[in-house]
Write a protein that holds these residues in place. Sequence first.
Motif, PDB file in Angstrom:
ATOM      1  N   CYS A 158      39.062  50.299  35.863  1.00  0.00           N
ATOM      2  CA  CYS A 158      38.889  50.874  37.204  1.00  0.00           C
ATOM      3  C   CYS A 158      37.684  50.237  37.894  1.00  0.00           C
ATOM      4  O   CYS A 158      37.706  50.003  39.111  1.00  0.00           O
ATOM      5  CB  CYS A 158      38.721  52.376  37.102  1.00  0.00           C
ATOM      6  N   ALA A 159      36.656  49.919  37.112  1.00  0.00           N
ATOM      7  CA  ALA A 159      35.485  49.290  37.732  1.00  0.00           C
ATOM      8  C   ALA A 159      35.883  47.928  38.304  1.00  0.00           C
ATOM      9  O   ALA A 159      35.519  47.580  39.432  1.00  0.00           O
ATOM     10  CB  ALA A 159      34.378  49.139  36.692  1.00  0.00           C
ATOM     11  N   ILE A 160      36.672  47.187  37.537  1.00  0.00           N
ATOM     12  CA  ILE A 160      37.115  45.867  38.025  1.00  0.00           C
ATOM     13  C   ILE A 160      37.945  46.036  39.290  1.00  0.00           C
ATOM     14  O   ILE A 160      37.754  45.341  40.293  1.00  0.00           O
ATOM     15  CB  ILE A 160      37.930  45.148  36.926  1.00  0.00           C
ATOM     16  N   LEU A 161      38.848  47.030  39.285  1.00  0.00           N
ATOM     17  CA  LEU A 161      39.700  47.242  40.469  1.00  0.00           C
ATOM     18  C   LEU A 161      38.849  47.616  41.679  1.00  0.00           C
ATOM     19  O   LEU A 161      39.044  47.112  42.786  1.00  0.00           O
ATOM     20  CB  LEU A 161      40.728  48.346  40.192  1.00  0.00           C
ATOM     21  N   ALA A 162      37.845  48.474  41.447  1.00  0.00           N
ATOM     22  CA  ALA A 162      37.008  48.902  42.575  1.00  0.00           C
ATOM     23  C   ALA A 162      36.283  47.692  43.174  1.00  0.00           C
ATOM     24  O   ALA A 162      36.179  47.554  44.400  1.00  0.00           O
ATOM     25  CB  ALA A 162      35.990  49.942  42.102  1.00  0.00           C
ATOM     26  N   LEU A 163      35.807  46.790  42.301  1.00  0.00           N
ATOM     27  CA  LEU A 163      35.098  45.610  42.814  1.00  0.00           C
ATOM     28  C   LEU A 163      36.072  44.647  43.498  1.00  0.00           C
ATOM     29  O   LEU A 163      35.753  44.083  44.546  1.00  0.00           O
ATOM     30  CB  LEU A 163      34.358  44.919  41.670  1.00  0.00           C
ATOM     31  N   VAL A 164      37.269  44.486  42.937  1.00  0.00           N
ATOM     32  CA  VAL A 164      38.264  43.636  43.613  1.00  0.00           C
ATOM     33  C   VAL A 164      38.554  44.223  44.988  1.00  0.00           C
ATOM     34  O   VAL A 164      38.632  43.500  45.989  1.00  0.00           O
ATOM     35  CB  VAL A 164      39.563  43.561  42.759  1.00  0.00           C
ATOM     36  N   GLY A 165      38.652  45.554  45.051  1.00  0.00           N
ATOM     37  CA  GLY A 165      38.893  46.220  46.334  1.00  0.00           C
ATOM     38  C   GLY A 165      37.730  45.981  47.284  1.00  0.00           C
ATOM     39  O   GLY A 165      37.919  45.661  48.458  1.00  0.00           O
ATOM     40  N   ALA A 166      36.512  46.107  46.756  1.00  0.00           N
ATOM     41  CA  ALA A 166      35.340  45.949  47.623  1.00  0.00           C
ATOM     42  C   ALA A 166      35.299  44.541  48.213  1.00  0.00           C
ATOM     43  O   ALA A 166      34.970  44.347  49.377  1.00  0.00           O
ATOM     44  CB  ALA A 166      34.064  46.216  46.826  1.00  0.00           C
ATOM     45  N   VAL A 167      35.704  43.536  47.414  1.00  0.00           N
ATOM     46  CA  VAL A 167      35.712  42.158  47.920  1.00  0.00           C
ATOM     47  C   VAL A 167      36.806  42.004  48.976  1.00  0.00           C
ATOM     48  O   VAL A 167      36.643  41.324  49.987  1.00  0.00           O
ATOM     49  CB  VAL A 167      35.951  41.173  46.744  1.00  0.00           C
ATOM     50  N   ASN A 168      37.932  42.701  48.765  1.00  0.00           N
ATOM     51  CA  ASN A 168      39.086  42.531  49.651  1.00  0.00           C
ATOM     52  C   ASN A 168      38.975  43.321  50.946  1.00  0.00           C
ATOM     53  O   ASN A 168      39.569  42.937  51.950  1.00  0.00           O
ATOM     54  CB  ASN A 168      40.361  42.966  48.910  1.00  0.00           C
TER      55      ASN A 168
END
Lengths: 242, 213, 221, 55
Positions: A158-168
């Motif tokens: 989930c942390a990785i997804l949140a960061l991918v989201g933040a970049v996107n």
Amino acid sequence: MIPAPAFLSNPERFMAFSRWAAPMFGLIAAILGLAGLYLGFSAPDDYQQGATVRIMFIHVPAAWLSMFVYGCLAVASLLSLIFRHALADAAAQAAAPLGAGFTFLALVTGSLWGRPMWGTWWVWDARLTSVLVLFLFYLAYIALRAALDDEAKAARACAILALVGAVNLPVVHYSVVWWNSLHQGASVFRADGPAMPPVFLIPLLLMSLAYMAAFGALWLVSIRGEVWRRRAEAAALRAARS
Amino acid sequence: MLKLRPGRWAGVITALQLRGVAVSRGGRRLFSGLDLDLAPGEVCALTGANGAGKTSLLRTIAGLSAPDMGDIGFGGADPGDARQGGLHLLGHLDGLKAARTTREELTFWSRWGGAASDGADQAVTALALGGLLDLEVRRLSAGQRRRLALARLLAAPRPLWLLDEPLSPLDAAWRARFGAVMQAHLAGGGMILAAVHDPLPIPARSLALEAAA
Amino acid sequence: MSRISALLARETALAWGRGGGPLVSVGFYAGVATLLPLAIGPEAQRLAAIAPGAAWVALALASLLSLDRLFERDFEDGALDLLTLSSTPLELTCAIKCLSQWLATGAPLALAAPIAAIGLGAPPALAPLIFACALVGGLAFAFTGGIGAALSLGARRGGLLTAVIVLPLFVPPVIFGGGALDAFASGLGWTAGFALLCAYAAAAVALGPLAMAAACRNALA
Amino acid sequence: MTHLDILHVGKYATFIGAAYGISVMVFAGMVWTTLAKARRWRKRAQALDAALTGR
């Protein structure tokens, strides 16, 4: 190793801190909210939008919170990835549903605000569309969190997804603005800063701060709930083994 | 008999040292305070009840997961390099695709392991896979499929073998034969750590894993 | 180098799956393109208006299909462990997996896109642009989709979860590609949209594997 | 106040009311679920701790 922020590594200290901080934030939220609403409703009607401008006082703070909470989610996720502290993960896990709640509020109030002027329940305005996509990001985070059983793996995924989201998200916002300029230039909301008469700006500011304080209180209580849940599960595990 | 080129990989891993290693899985501590020394030419059988953490220990040594405590040394070699070219991990799941042929799988995995051009052929002769090369993996018996998985160890020679119940699907004849292959690997300066239930075909000291107190 | 080409050959062969891979994606794509007029009505004028956009969205959905086979199979049969224990960095391995996914299913879809769009009433002159957008967009969908596939390893109903994770990430490429096609159809400048699509695809190719490798290591731990 | 104005204001009143009403409900929902979750798990954790130490 970068030293982790003190209260992150020590749940005890966080529990002591949040014990008085949560009610305090709640109180601040209530006071600011009442003041904001009082000033907001005593202000004259907007010469163009008439009375519906009142909806702005709950739409703009909600829209601002939906992005602010995702920021908190991304920061908590980054700390969880770097320092692997359960507390940072608990904070991220607790922030997501609240963020989704504020985003939902922003969408509903935005639709209700645009309805009198545009005659349709949903307006593909650049800001509203960005908030809608942000809502999808929240759903994706909550869905991933729900689908992974192993706590430690769920935390990192989930942390990785949140960061991918933040970049996107900035790219999504830019693409929606670009898309909006492509199809129709008009925008429903002019509530951006100086163009607004001060009589509306002050209540709006008060309401925004009230919403942030409310989120602060809700977040702290929710994290406390998370900490208690993990303690209960650890205790259940120990009980099962002994 | 298979002639392994001894000492070719001397620089990669010269020993395996576990100091006070503790491993947990799914939030539960499996064991702690584990010490082990493996020098070139030595083999150790890892025993313990199901769920004691044999597989988890092998995966931790291979670097797929991190230990809770303690450290894992490879005789001075950098752990990253050691794990990228110095060890073979043979798990329960062999990673073979049912629809691909034995030849395709063997050539890919030996190339992936960095094998020399004749590495795969050596493995085929050692494990008598010649007749199976054009069969699809799903047509192989459990024993034949395990021999194909074991062939990877020989195709791209690496000093440290981490084996998770390597011989269970093999019949008695093949167990003895693979025992000889293991002897050759040890003679060439290799090291073997094998998680087993029944004893290995070759003499080996054993290390028992007890559940954490 | 031979190790990477060996992996590319293996992954492409697996994704191609003796024709099965692209067949599934193109079949799904043709199905969606067929259902649209049945739902909207055959009037050429109405269909033509949505043809490029509809073909583009259908392409994005079709590229979702084969994503769950990207990591799930190797994760479940133990191959991912062996792919990780190699001197080839896991990021490169993930990139090669997505590249072969694009070669095996993205490229055939790019061939099907112009046919579907023209079938729905888009002007034939649009065909080369749709093909180009489908190729570049397919790359963006493959690398962004790979992040969703890697993140949902070990989850129940991984395939559906991948779609929920990945669709919000598809918003920029869908907008840029759709914008380029729409601009071309109405005679305006399409290069801006296409350039933005290429930029997003490049970013996905560069940054996607980092997230994928981290997600794979996490799933294997 | 022409007929339109009344409608105008009246019509707006429903939207303003709806917006505020939904906001209050969602906020109440968030507050209640958060507090309920925290209390439920605190009680469970304390009960389990007591059972463990008591044994």
